[in-house]
Scaffold this motif. Structure first.
Motif, short mmCIF file in Angstrom:
data_model
loop_
_atom_site.label_atom_id
_atom_site.label_comp_id
_atom_site.label_asym_id
_atom_site.label_seq_id
_atom_site.Cartn_x
_atom_site.Cartn_y
_atom_site.Cartn_z
N GLY A 243 14.85 3.49 1.60
CA GLY A 243 14.55 2.31 0.80
C GLY A 243 13.12 2.32 0.31
N ASN A 244 12.54 1.14 0.14
CA ASN A 244 11.17 0.99 -0.33
C ASN A 244 10.18 1.15 0.82
OD1 ASN A 244 12.10 0.38 -2.95
ND2 ASN A 244 12.33 -1.77 -2.43
N CYS A 245 8.93 1.39 0.46
CA CYS A 245 7.86 1.51 1.45
C CYS A 245 6.68 0.67 0.98
CB CYS A 245 7.44 2.97 1.63
SG CYS A 245 6.06 3.20 2.78
N ASN A 246 6.18 -0.20 1.84
CA ASN A 246 5.01 -1.02 1.56
C ASN A 246 3.88 -0.61 2.50
OD1 ASN A 246 6.36 -2.68 -0.39
ND2 ASN A 246 7.31 -3.77 1.29
N LEU A 247 2.72 -0.31 1.94
CA LEU A 247 1.55 0.03 2.73
C LEU A 247 0.42 -0.89 2.30
CD1 LEU A 247 0.02 1.87 4.73
CD2 LEU A 247 -0.50 3.39 2.81
N THR A 248 -0.03 -1.73 3.23
CA THR A 248 -1.11 -2.67 2.97
C THR A 248 -2.23 -2.40 3.96
OG1 THR A 248 0.44 -4.36 2.16
CG2 THR A 248 -1.76 -5.09 2.81
N VAL A 249 -3.42 -2.12 3.45
CA VAL A 249 -4.58 -1.82 4.29
C VAL A 249 -5.70 -2.76 3.88
CG1 VAL A 249 -6.22 -0.04 5.00
CG2 VAL A 249 -3.86 0.59 4.45
N ASP A 250 -6.27 -3.49 4.84
CA ASP A 250 -7.33 -4.43 4.52
C ASP A 250 -8.65 -3.75 4.20
OD1 ASP A 250 -5.66 -6.58 4.83
OD2 ASP A 250 -6.27 -7.03 6.88
N LYS A 251 -8.86 -2.54 4.70
CA LYS A 251 -10.13 -1.86 4.46
C LYS A 251 -9.87 -0.50 3.80
CE LYS A 251 -12.68 -4.29 8.09
NZ LYS A 251 -13.54 -4.17 9.30
N ASP A 252 -10.66 0.52 4.15
CA ASP A 252 -10.62 1.80 3.45
C ASP A 252 -9.43 2.65 3.87
OD1 ASP A 252 -12.99 1.03 2.31
OD2 ASP A 252 -14.25 2.18 3.68
N ILE A 253 -9.02 3.56 2.98
CA ILE A 253 -8.04 4.61 3.26
C ILE A 253 -8.70 5.95 2.96
CG2 ILE A 253 -5.83 5.65 2.63
CD1 ILE A 253 -4.78 2.93 1.94
N ASN A 254 -8.72 6.84 3.93
CA ASN A 254 -9.29 8.17 3.74
C ASN A 254 -8.18 9.20 3.91
OD1 ASN A 254 -12.08 7.27 3.50
ND2 ASN A 254 -11.98 6.83 5.68
N VAL A 255 -8.00 10.05 2.92
CA VAL A 255 -6.99 11.10 2.96
C VAL A 255 -7.70 12.43 2.79
CG1 VAL A 255 -4.93 12.07 1.91
CG2 VAL A 255 -5.20 9.59 2.03
N LYS A 256 -7.60 13.31 3.78
CA LYS A 256 -8.19 14.65 3.72
C LYS A 256 -7.04 15.65 3.72
CE LYS A 256 -11.44 17.82 4.01
NZ LYS A 256 -10.57 19.01 3.90
N CYS A 257 -6.92 16.41 2.64
CA CYS A 257 -5.84 17.38 2.49
C CYS A 257 -6.44 18.77 2.47
CB CYS A 257 -5.05 17.10 1.21
SG CYS A 257 -3.73 18.27 0.89
N GLY A 258 -6.02 19.63 3.41
CA GLY A 258 -6.55 20.98 3.48
C GLY A 258 -5.91 21.94 2.50
#
Length: 434
Positions: A243-258
């Motif tokens: 189904g659907n996906c909800n992502l709620t973050v009140d502060k920062d999101i850091n994504v490190k992809c190698g």
């Protein structure tokens, strides 16, 4: 074989077995004195506890003792009437009162900790406390992302309604009923529930801090983490959401992809950034293939700083509509404009052109210069106009226009090809050629 087993009930007073063999010291009713002077706790013998068959009890496998100081237990003497060797078979629950204020008596917790509260020794009351923690943990009205409205670019486009989600209400999915709810509550406050209440079958793990995992009768999984969360996969990980996906973050999101980062979107990608967007490519190129139109509206400035060449290929019309000033600052040695279409119309409201070097203007066809007001050509040095028709001794004739380039006596404009005698005074100005 046990001869004349003697069963007894007693109270655990010490669980701190130096050998860590799940042994306990028990003060036995009818055998040991209540007086600590007559029988101190340290003089009580160590008795072995019997664990269930589901507990391996070998090679460090199984569970440690669950009885606490102050627990009532049931056991038997395996040496009959000698009453020296005993096995503790299990605990006996009841309605306990608070620890006695008299500290010189036995049949109680010597540390005066257990029981912490008065009431039933079964975890019925504790289950109610767990439910209160679930209610306190519930999070409501979590905002979810919505599509941005490009109202300035697309007139009349309205943003969608704001939406939010809430975690399920514990009052709906957790309705434990004794004795269907098999609960195990530990000394530290951790709890496990296997609830078989009809219609509300549930599984729950809860840490004393409130961090919990619940699986409801409908198969919903609810996780609440009161502290930081860490998930580490030593190999691959796959997440599949039907189904659907909800992502709620009140502060920062850091994504490190190698490695490579791939986004495959079948629908439309919407991005709304209130603070701006920054992109940096350290090594490599940016390639974009667009099958469709591009629309962009900027309310501020646009800066394009290119260290090398810029190539712009347009197969159809190319329109630049500038309301303010248009500046072109070329610092290279050459500037070339090629208009290969049949007709090229350029209209300026006002045009001031300054060339610091030479200016060559070559037209392979006819060239027409017209002015509705006056026209002025100023040349501090020699002005040369080359045409197929010219005379060099006197007037320079260009078609139907002759330009007077110097003053001298004339032979009235006749026989003046450079070798005649000038008899008349020259008249400056311009006029039609002969």
């Amino acid at each position: 074989m046990i001869q004349n087993p003697q069963f007894f009930i007693g109270v655990v007073e010490d669980i701190n077995d130096d050998l860590k063999l799940n042994r306990v010291k028990v003060r036995i009713f009818g055998k040991h004195s209540e007086s600590l002077q007559e029988m101190p706790t340290e003089n009580l013998p160590w008795y072995t506890t019997v664990m269930p068959m589901t507990n391996p009890g070998i090679a460090g496998q199984g569970r440690t003792i669950g009885a606490q100081q102050g627990s009532w237990v049931f056991g038997l003497f395996i040496d009959g009437t000698d009453e020296q060797e005993a096995l503790i078979l299990g605990t006996v629950a009841g309605n306990s009162g608070l620890p006695p204020t008299t500290i010189n008596t036995g049949f109680r917790d010597p540390n005066n900790i257990n029981p912490p509260v008065a009431g039933s020794d079964t975890p019925v009351a504790t289950v109610s406390d767990l439910q209160n923690k679930r209610v306190a943990n519930r999070t409501i009205d979590i905002p979810i992302a919505r599509k941005p409205a490009l109202s300035a670019l697309n007139e009349g486009e309205e943003p969608p309604e704001e939406e939010s989600v809430s975690t399920p209400d514990p009052a709906d999915y957790a309705k434990p009923v004794y004795p269907y709810n098999n609960a195990e509550v530990f000394k530290g406050g951790h709890a496990v529930e296997y609830d078989s209440t009809p219609g509300h079958e549930r599984y729950s793990h809860m840490h004393r801090s409130g961090t919990a995992t619940d699986i409801t009768a409908d198969g919903e999984k609810i996780e609440h983490i009161t502290g930081d969360g860490f998930t580490v996969y030593k190999k691959n990980n796959t997440v599949y959401i039907v189904g659907n996906c909800n992502l709620t973050v009140d502060k920062d999101i850091n994504v490190k992809c190698g490695g490579d980062y791939i986004l495959d979107i079948d629908g439309t990608m919407h991005i709304k950034a209130d603070g701006g967007i920054k992109t940096k490519v350290d090594n490599g190129n940016i390639e974009t293939e667009l099958i469709g139109e591009r629309k962009m509206l900027m309310t501020g400035s646009d800066l394009l700083n290119i260290k090398q060449s810029l190539t712009l290929k347009v197969k159809d019309d190319y329109l630049i509509d500038v309301t303010g000033d248009l500046g072109l600052d070329v610092k290279g040695p050459e500037t070339k404009l090629f208009f290969n279409s049949a007709d090229t119309d350029i209209t300026f409201k006002k045009l001031d052109t300054t060339v610091n070097g030479d200016h060559n203007d070559t037209v392979t066809g006819n060239k027409h210069i017209s002015g509705n007001a006056g026209m002025k050509i100023a040349s501090p040095k020699k002005l040369i106009i080359n045409t197929p028709i010219q005379q060099v001794s006197g007037d320079v004739i260009a078609g139907d226009v002759s330009l007077m380039t110097h003053m001298h006596t004339q032979n009235n404009g006749k026989e003046d090809a450079g070798g005649g005698v000038d008899t008349s005074k020259s008249i400056g100005g311009t006029g039609p050629g002969p």
